[in-house]
Every structure is written in structure tokens, then in C-alpha cells.
Design a protein around this motif. Structure first.
Motif, PDB file in Angstrom:
ATOM      1  N   SER A  31      -0.175  -0.217  -5.090  1.00  0.00           N
ATOM      2  CA  SER A  31      -1.426   0.432  -3.993  1.00  0.00           C
ATOM      3  C   SER A  31      -2.576   0.269  -4.616  1.00  0.00           C
ATOM      4  O   SER A  31      -3.074  -0.330  -4.194  1.00  0.00           O
ATOM      5  N   GLN A  32      -2.239   0.465  -6.441  1.00  0.00           N
ATOM      6  CA  GLN A  32      -3.113   1.022  -7.364  1.00  0.00           C
ATOM      7  C   GLN A  32      -3.558  -0.472  -7.336  1.00  0.00           C
ATOM      8  O   GLN A  32      -5.119  -1.084  -7.332  1.00  0.00           O
ATOM      9  N   ALA A  33      -3.524  -1.587  -7.244  1.00  0.00           N
ATOM     10  CA  ALA A  33      -3.641  -2.783  -7.681  1.00  0.00           C
ATOM     11  C   ALA A  33      -4.163  -3.071  -6.085  1.00  0.00           C
ATOM     12  O   ALA A  33      -4.992  -4.425  -6.297  1.00  0.00           O
ATOM     13  N   VAL A  34      -3.890  -3.131  -4.937  1.00  0.00           N
ATOM     14  CA  VAL A  34      -4.872  -3.573  -3.653  1.00  0.00           C
ATOM     15  C   VAL A  34      -5.646  -3.109  -3.180  1.00  0.00           C
ATOM     16  O   VAL A  34      -5.687  -1.908  -3.074  1.00  0.00           O
ATOM     17  N   THR A  35      -6.818  -3.773  -3.055  1.00  0.00           N
ATOM     18  CA  THR A  35      -8.268  -3.432  -3.547  1.00  0.00           C
ATOM     19  C   THR A  35      -9.038  -3.930  -1.967  1.00  0.00           C
ATOM     20  O   THR A  35      -9.972  -3.483  -1.349  1.00  0.00           O
ATOM     21  N   GLY A  36      -8.267  -5.253  -1.440  1.00  0.00           N
ATOM     22  CA  GLY A  36      -8.745  -5.439  -0.578  1.00  0.00           C
ATOM     23  C   GLY A  36      -9.249  -5.250   0.875  1.00  0.00           C
ATOM     24  O   GLY A  36      -6.971  -4.376   0.666  1.00  0.00           O
ATOM     25  N   THR A  37      -9.543  -6.217   2.264  1.00  0.00           N
ATOM     26  CA  THR A  37      -8.427  -6.509   3.618  1.00  0.00           C
ATOM     27  C   THR A  37      -7.782  -7.690   3.628  1.00  0.00           C
ATOM     28  O   THR A  37      -8.220  -8.613   3.312  1.00  0.00           O
ATOM     29  N   GLN A  42       0.655  -1.208  -0.234  1.00  0.00           N
ATOM     30  CA  GLN A  42       0.004   0.128   0.525  1.00  0.00           C
ATOM     31  C   GLN A  42       0.929   1.150   0.343  1.00  0.00           C
ATOM     32  O   GLN A  42       0.405   2.462  -0.245  1.00  0.00           O
TER      33      GLN A  42
END
Length: 478
Positions: free
Chosen positions: A75-81, A69
């Protein structure tokens, strides 16, 4: 002797089958001795099942997510938790689902015997083992008994805390359900690491410390970790005492000095460790149960030619890697003495644990990480050293800016100016753990500053911090 009893002789008997006990036995066997380990729980011990391995397995997913992130493009590719169940499942894989089958196979391959049961000293060079069915087995050592029974979590004498059935590090690292909220009592390594874990997984976390965080380290370490925990949403209460704890139908109520009450689903007592040796027969050899066992630097108990204590149970340094270091020295010296060989017990000799005194490396896997080796500034001055202290902002190093956008961290060297050698180092920042071995080598090797100038750090890496610190010292001493 009853039918349920049998007697066996070994060169070495090891009480405790954790990582330290395994290493003592292994080194003695490599030295030509016979050895047996006595273990009542899981072979591999605390580190494998309730401490080092599961805690780091729990910490790593959030660390990896935060790293992604903080790098543009990733960071743009990480959308989940985080997937909490997947984190717990991965943790379970690191503990082999709390099965020690693999560790037992290793013992067998190493030529080390295992006695399952509770071991107790019952005489000179004698250990009686009671198994789960009540049967007993008497073991006698031809040369040595090594106590490696480790340490256990302290439940502080806070009104109602013990009755409230608090978590200790064991429950925190093995939990199968995420508590909605968690109150952590303590400000040391376990406290900040578990606060980091559960805040990252989504629990509402309150950390209550009587003093400052990580108070045995450089002050800036605790300050930066406190700031990092707050960034994760942790309610950090330092210089705050706890007067009582009560468990009710809806969770736990913690009352602070001044009367404020905090409620949580669970409470974690993380206020230190004590010697795990209360019922192993220490009184039969003149030692006091429940106290750290004093040893010389070859890990032998003073006044005895056959009794050794290794690892946490000595109270020297409560770290697995340091315990394994002690174990290598102890196993080797036990073998040497058994065979009448020369003992190398000079400082930094093969058969001593000299590094325990001034060259201990440690990593706290909090947010941010803290990596340290050797002495703090305060400890160095207290020991009588003439010191220079060099600080540098890790974020100014080119390799740090490449590693993470907005990298924040701090580094410090403590230098003995009389000898011109490094005697302490502390790094705080994302994944600084990998920096600490270079500092440990410099401290143990007493590498002169003039020679360290020639240890050129690769560019652009975070290790370039060494160049900046040495330049800072050069300016101070010019």
C-alpha cells in the motif's frame, strides 16, 4: 432461384455465432458432421465484445489496485490512481478492437463454415440467409438446426426511458469516454458490476433498484455488495421505483417514486434480458417470437426431431459458461442421433444439461465479489429439501488474513441432511471467484460430507474455509 441465390446442404446449421453457437458447431464437427454458422454481427458474440470479456477487463484494474492498497508494504508503494484511458485501451485489446478476424480464423481451423448475414427459418430444416447487399442463400440441414441467438437487454416500460436513449450493457462495456455521472436502473449482476466499474473509474454513480440487490442470491450477498458500493461512493437506492426518465441538453433526469429527481450524464438500463429471436422465423415452426424457447434436457425443442435451442435463447440459465456446457451436450447429441448412435440422456449423462437445474456456478465481479453454486437456502427449502445451513466469517480464516489486511467476507453452505451432501454454496469477499469450482465439484459429484472431511485444504489459504464450514456442520449435527 435468382442469380444472387444459392443453396447448400450441411448436417447442422447453427443460427448465431457467439460462444454457444461456436461450441455446438465444434462438437458436431468433432463428431463427424458438417456444420455452418450463420452470424449477422461479430463471430464470438455478446460475451466476447459486449459482456463477459470487456466487463471483466474493465473491473480488473480497480480490483488489483484495491488489493494492493489493502496489503501493508504494498500500500505504501501505491500512490497514483487509475489511468482511465489505459483501462479503456486494455479493454479494447480484450475485444480485439471489435474485430472478429481471430474468431473467423478459428472457425476455419475447426472445419466450420461461416455464412455472413441474417438467418431466418423458412421451412423445416431450412434457413435463408440475407447478406448485407440483399443477396440470399438458402441453407438446408440434413439433420439439425440449432438456434443460438442469445439474449438482449430489456428496456423496461418506464415513461420516457426508451426515448432517452439509455445505455444498455453494450454501451456500458464499450464506452470510450468516462461519463461525469451515471445513473444505473437495476439491481442485478450487470447493474452492480457496472456501478463498480464506473465508480472505480471516477464517475459519480447512483444505483436505483426496485427491490434489493442480487435478490436471487443469498440475502447477505446483496447486503455486502450494497455496503461495498457505498464504500466506493455509490449512492445506493434500494426498494425504490423509477417513474420517468427525460433527456435534455445537459444530460438525463430520472424521477423516482415520491417525486425526487436525480440528474446524470448517462443512464444505464440494467433490468434483465429477453430472448433475442423476434425475427428469425420462429412462427414458421410453430414457436412464438420474443419468447424463451423451451427444450428438453438434450436441448431439443419438444415436438421436433431436428430443431434445437441452446444458450440464453432458452431462458434456462443466462450465463456463458452454462450455455457452453449446454452446447457441448447439444453438439454431441446431434452427432449421435445423426449417426444412429445410442443417446446418453439419463441424468448426468453425456448428452444432457442436468446441471442447469441444481448445480449452476456463478460469479458476480462486484466489490466485494460474490461466488455461488447450486441452490440458495430459500430455493432448497422450496424444492422440498431438508437442509442445514452453515455460515462462517471468511475474515476468521488464516489464509484470508494473509491475503489482505482487514479481509472481510462471508461463506455459507447449504446441506441436504437427508443425503448428507452439499447442495448450495455462497462466498462473498475479495476474489472469492476461485473458491467456487470446489463447491461446484462437491455439488455435482454429490460428495458425502464424510468424504469431504478428507479433502484437506492447504494452509494458509482461503480454501481453509471448507474445514471451518464442515466443522460447523459437525457441531450442528452432533
Amino acid at each position: 432461384m435468382t442469380a444472387a441465390e444459392k443453396t447448400d446442404e450441411y448436417d447442422l446449421i447453427v443460427l448465431g455465432g457467439g460462444a454457444v453457437g461456436e461450441n455446438v458447431a465444434d462438437r458436431a464437427v468433432q463428431g463427424g458432421l458438417t456444420a455452418i454458422i450463420v452470424e449477422s454481427e461479430l463471430v464470438g458474440g455478446e460475451c466476447s465484445y459486449w459482456a463477459c470479456m470487456p466487463s471483466k477487463a474493465l473491473l480488473r484494474p480497480a480490483q488489483a489496485l484495491r488489493a494492493a492498497q489493502h496489503v501493508g508494504g504494498a500500500s505504501q508503494a501505491v500512490t497514483g490512481t487509475l489511468d482511465v484511458r489505459a483501462v479503456f485501451d486494455r479493454r479494447d485489446s480484450f475485444t480485439s478492437n471489435w474485430s472478429d478476424d481471430g474468431q473467423v480464423k478459428w472457425l476455419d481451423s475447426a472445419g466450420i463454415d461461416l455464412a455472413r448475414g441474417f438467418g431466418r427459418l423458412t421451412g423445416e430444416r431450412e434457413v435463408t440467409v440475407t447478406d448485407a447487399d440483399g443477396g440470399t442463400r438458402v441453407l438446408r440441414a440434413r439433420h439439425a438446426v440449432a438456434i443460438s441467438t442469445g439474449s438482449e437487454a430489456v428496456i423496461p416500460p418506464i415513461d420516457g426511458l426508451r426515448e432517452a436513449a439509455p445505455w444498455t450493457s453494450r454501451e456500458a462495456t464499450s464506452a470510450e469516454e468516462l461519463p461525469k455521472s451515471l445513473a444505473v436502473i437495476g439491481g442485478g449482476v450487470v447493474a452492480v458490476e457496472m456501478a463498480t466499474v464506473y465508480a472505480s473509474l471516477g464517475s459519480t454513480v447512483t444505483l436505483i433498484a426496485r427491490g434489493e440487490l442480487l435478490s436471487s442470491m443469498e440475502p447477505f450477498a446483496g447486503e455486502r455488495v450494497a455496503a461495498g458500493l457505498k464504500e466506493l461512493g455509490v449512492d445506493v437506492r434500494t426498494s425504490t421505483g423509477t417513474t420517468s426518465v427525460r433527456r435534455g441538453d445537459d444530460g438525463v433526469t430520472i424521477t423516482l417514486e415520491g417525486g425526487e429527481e436525480i440528474t446524470a450524464s448517462e443512464v444505464l438500463a440494467a433490468t434483465g434480458r429477453s430472448a433475442h429471436n423476434r425475427d428469425i422465423g420462429l412462427e414458421t415452426v410453430g414457436l412464438e417470437p420474443g419468447k424463451w424457447i423451451e427444450t428438453d434436457d438434450t436441448l431439443r425443442v419438444p415436438g421436433s426431431d431436428w430443431l434445437y435451442a441452446v444458450g440464453d435463447v432458452t431462458g434456462r440459465v443466462l450465463l456463458t459458461h452454462q450455455g457452453k456446457y449446454q452446447a457441448r451436450a447439444a453438439g454431441d447429441v446431434i452427432a449421435a442421433r445423426a449417426k444412429g448412435e445410442e443417446v446418453d440422456d439419463a441424468p448426468w449423462g453425456r448428452h444432457v444439461a442436468t446441471a442447469d437445474h441444481a448445480a449452476v456456478p456463478q460469479v458476480t465481479f462486484s466489490f466485494p465479489e460474490v461466488a455461488s453454486a447450486g441452490l440458495t437456502e430459500a430455493a432448497a427449502r422450496e424444492a422440498g429439501h431438508e437442509v442445514a445451513v452453515v455460515d462462517y466469517d471468511l475474515g476468521w480464516v488464516a489464509g484470508a488474513s494473509v491475503y489482505e489486511d482487514g479481509f472481510e467476507g462471508q461463506a455459507r453452505l447449504v446441506i441436504d441432511t437427508a443425503r448428507d451432501v452439499v447442495i448450495g454454496a455462497t462466498f462473498v469477499g475479495p476474489e472469492v471467484a476461485e473458491l467456487i469450482q470446489a463447491a461446484t465439484v462437491a455439488i455435482v459429484g454429490e460428495v458425502p460430507i464424510a468424504r469431504l472431511w478428507h479433502a484437506v485444504p492447504a494452509y494458509p489459504t482461503i480454501s481453509e474455509i471448507w474445514l471451518r464450514l464442515l466443522e460447523g456442520y459437525g457441531r450442528q449435527s452432533a
